[in-house]
Design a protein around this motif. Structure first.
Motif, PDB file in Angstrom:
ATOM      1  N   THR A 167      41.370  21.705   5.829  1.00 17.36           N
ATOM      2  CA  THR A 167      39.997  21.737   5.343  1.00 17.36           C
ATOM      3  C   THR A 167      39.906  22.639   4.122  1.00 17.36           C
ATOM      4  O   THR A 167      40.627  23.632   4.013  1.00 17.36           O
ATOM      5  N   ALA A 168      39.003  22.273   3.210  1.00 12.13           N
ATOM      6  CA  ALA A 168      38.695  23.093   2.038  1.00 12.13           C
ATOM      7  C   ALA A 168      37.175  23.206   2.009  1.00 12.13           C
ATOM      8  O   ALA A 168      36.480  22.231   1.741  1.00 12.13           O
ATOM      9  N   GLU A 169      36.668  24.381   2.327  1.00 12.57           N
ATOM     10  CA  GLU A 169      35.233  24.529   2.536  1.00 12.57           C
ATOM     11  C   GLU A 169      34.617  25.563   1.612  1.00 12.57           C
ATOM     12  O   GLU A 169      35.195  26.608   1.354  1.00 12.57           O
ATOM     13  N   SER A 170      33.422  25.242   1.157  1.00 12.61           N
ATOM     14  CA  SER A 170      32.635  26.193   0.402  1.00 12.61           C
ATOM     15  C   SER A 170      31.351  26.468   1.180  1.00 12.61           C
ATOM     16  O   SER A 170      31.299  27.397   1.975  1.00 12.61           O
ATOM     17  N   CYS A 171      30.322  25.636   1.050  1.00 11.39           N
ATOM     18  CA  CYS A 171      29.031  25.927   1.681  1.00 11.39           C
ATOM     19  C   CYS A 171      29.089  25.969   3.201  1.00 11.39           C
ATOM     20  O   CYS A 171      28.244  26.608   3.828  1.00 11.39           O
ATOM     21  N   THR A 172      30.068  25.330   3.809  1.00  8.61           N
ATOM     22  CA  THR A 172      30.187  25.354   5.266  1.00  8.61           C
ATOM     23  C   THR A 172      30.927  26.596   5.765  1.00  8.61           C
ATOM     24  O   THR A 172      30.943  26.858   6.964  1.00  8.61           O
ATOM     25  N   TRP A 209      47.042  19.256  15.708  1.00 12.16           N
ATOM     26  CA  TRP A 209      46.543  18.380  14.650  1.00 12.16           C
ATOM     27  C   TRP A 209      45.731  19.088  13.555  1.00 12.16           C
ATOM     28  O   TRP A 209      45.367  18.464  12.573  1.00 12.16           O
ATOM     29  N   PHE A 210      45.478  20.381  13.698  1.00  7.14           N
ATOM     30  CA  PHE A 210      44.796  21.135  12.645  1.00  7.14           C
ATOM     31  C   PHE A 210      45.790  22.100  12.032  1.00  7.14           C
ATOM     32  O   PHE A 210      46.271  23.014  12.700  1.00  7.14           O
ATOM     33  N   GLU A 211      46.099  21.895  10.735  1.00  8.84           N
ATOM     34  CA  GLU A 211      47.146  22.670  10.081  1.00  8.84           C
ATOM     35  C   GLU A 211      46.621  23.976   9.481  1.00  8.84           C
ATOM     36  O   GLU A 211      47.188  25.028   9.690  1.00  8.84           O
ATOM     37  N   ARG A 212      45.541  23.903   8.704  1.00  8.79           N
ATOM     38  CA  ARG A 212      44.973  25.115   8.098  1.00  8.79           C
ATOM     39  C   ARG A 212      43.648  24.795   7.436  1.00  8.79           C
ATOM     40  O   ARG A 212      43.328  23.649   7.183  1.00  8.79           O
ATOM     41  N   GLY A 213      42.936  25.888   7.126  1.00 11.43           N
ATOM     42  CA  GLY A 213      41.676  25.764   6.405  1.00 11.43           C
ATOM     43  C   GLY A 213      41.614  26.755   5.258  1.00 11.43           C
ATOM     44  O   GLY A 213      42.172  27.854   5.345  1.00 11.43           O
ATOM     45  N   PHE A 214      40.960  26.329   4.196  1.00 12.54           N
ATOM     46  CA  PHE A 214      40.715  27.176   3.033  1.00 12.54           C
ATOM     47  C   PHE A 214      39.210  27.357   2.914  1.00 12.54           C
ATOM     48  O   PHE A 214      38.472  26.368   2.891  1.00 12.54           O
ATOM     49  N   VAL A 215      38.743  28.604   2.842  1.00 14.41           N
ATOM     50  CA  VAL A 215      37.345  28.867   2.547  1.00 14.41           C
ATOM     51  C   VAL A 215      37.313  29.416   1.134  1.00 14.41           C
ATOM     52  O   VAL A 215      37.810  30.513   0.871  1.00 14.41           O
ATOM     53  N   VAL A 272      34.334  20.293   1.161  1.00 11.99           N
ATOM     54  CA  VAL A 272      32.871  20.316   1.123  1.00 11.99           C
ATOM     55  C   VAL A 272      32.406  21.422   0.186  1.00 11.99           C
ATOM     56  O   VAL A 272      32.910  22.548   0.238  1.00 11.99           O
ATOM     57  N   SER A 273      31.413  21.097  -0.654  1.00 12.46           N
ATOM     58  CA  SER A 273      30.753  22.083  -1.488  1.00 12.46           C
ATOM     59  C   SER A 273      29.310  21.642  -1.658  1.00 12.46           C
ATOM     60  O   SER A 273      29.044  20.458  -1.853  1.00 12.46           O
ATOM     61  N   GLY A 274      28.383  22.576  -1.545  1.00 10.96           N
ATOM     62  CA  GLY A 274      26.983  22.181  -1.660  1.00 10.96           C
ATOM     63  C   GLY A 274      26.057  23.350  -1.852  1.00 10.96           C
ATOM     64  O   GLY A 274      26.476  24.510  -1.930  1.00 10.96           O
ATOM     65  N   THR A 275      24.775  23.029  -1.900  1.00 12.12           N
ATOM     66  CA  THR A 275      23.714  24.013  -2.015  1.00 12.12           C
ATOM     67  C   THR A 275      22.915  23.971  -0.724  1.00 12.12           C
ATOM     68  O   THR A 275      22.082  23.086  -0.526  1.00 12.12           O
ATOM     69  N   ALA A 276      23.206  24.914   0.167  1.00 14.97           N
ATOM     70  CA  ALA A 276      22.589  24.914   1.489  1.00 14.97           C
ATOM     71  C   ALA A 276      21.227  25.602   1.507  1.00 14.97           C
ATOM     72  O   ALA A 276      20.466  25.425   2.448  1.00 14.97           O
TER      73      ALA A 276
END
Length: 170
Positions: free
Chosen positions: A26-31, A48-54, A102-106
């Motif tokens: 995963t590559a996450e910004s607003c989440t 099944w989940f390798e890594r996440g980037f915030v 994901v990237s957004g304006t929450a």
């Protein structure tokens, strides 16, 4: 207490990935890591989940995921161009075969006329296969926008996996 619907969706994603022998990044910004949190609620998710980037800032998107400075300057963080590069960077920087970004304006602030609060861009990518992105406009407060983003991101993983399977059958 975890949301039952979110848990069930994360569990379904895990089953679909595990069946195919795929890992997720995963590559996450607003989440802010919520997608990674949702999938790691499921016991055995390390299969099944390798890594996440915030990556909340421009510099982290560039340094950790290889998003081009020109992309950020031209399109901003909340754009399909940026999330597509984030998903590609997550694949390149991991051992995963599937990535979601994901990237957004929450909100409650930060919106603009062109990208009002609730605007969220999501991208999915399969190593050596399909890539897709979309822009959503979610309603509600900050938590609701973020939760809807997580749900759509997870559902999109299932959609991508189904599309990849359909291509292989043809």
């Amino acid at each position: 207490m975890a949301d039952a619907g979110l848990y069930a969706l994360a569990e379904h994603v895990g089953q679909a990935l595990k069946t195919r022998g795929f890992m997720l990044a995963t590559a996450e910004s607003c989440t802010g890591g919520w997608i990674a949190e949702a999938v790691t609620m499921v016991p055995g998710s390390s299969a099944w989940f390798e890594r996440g980037f915030v990556t909340y800032t421009y510099i982290s998107k560039r340094e950790m995921l290889g998003v081009k400075a020109a992309t950020l300057e031209q399109h901003g963080a909340v754009s399909e161009h940026t999330v597509a590069e984030m998903a590609q960077g997550a694949l390149a920087g991991s051992h995963a075969q599937i990535a979601v970004a994901v990237s957004g304006t929450a909100g409650p602030g930060g919106g603009t006329p062109g990208k009002p609060v609730g605007t969220v861009c999501i991208a999915w990518n399969a190593k050596g296969g399909a890539a897709r992105s979309e822009t959503q406009h979610f309603a509600g407060d900050r938590e609701m926008v973020r939760k809807q983003s997580v749900l759509r991101a997870l559902q999109g993983i299932l959609d991508l996996l189904q599309d990849e399977e359909n291509k292989q059958e043809k």
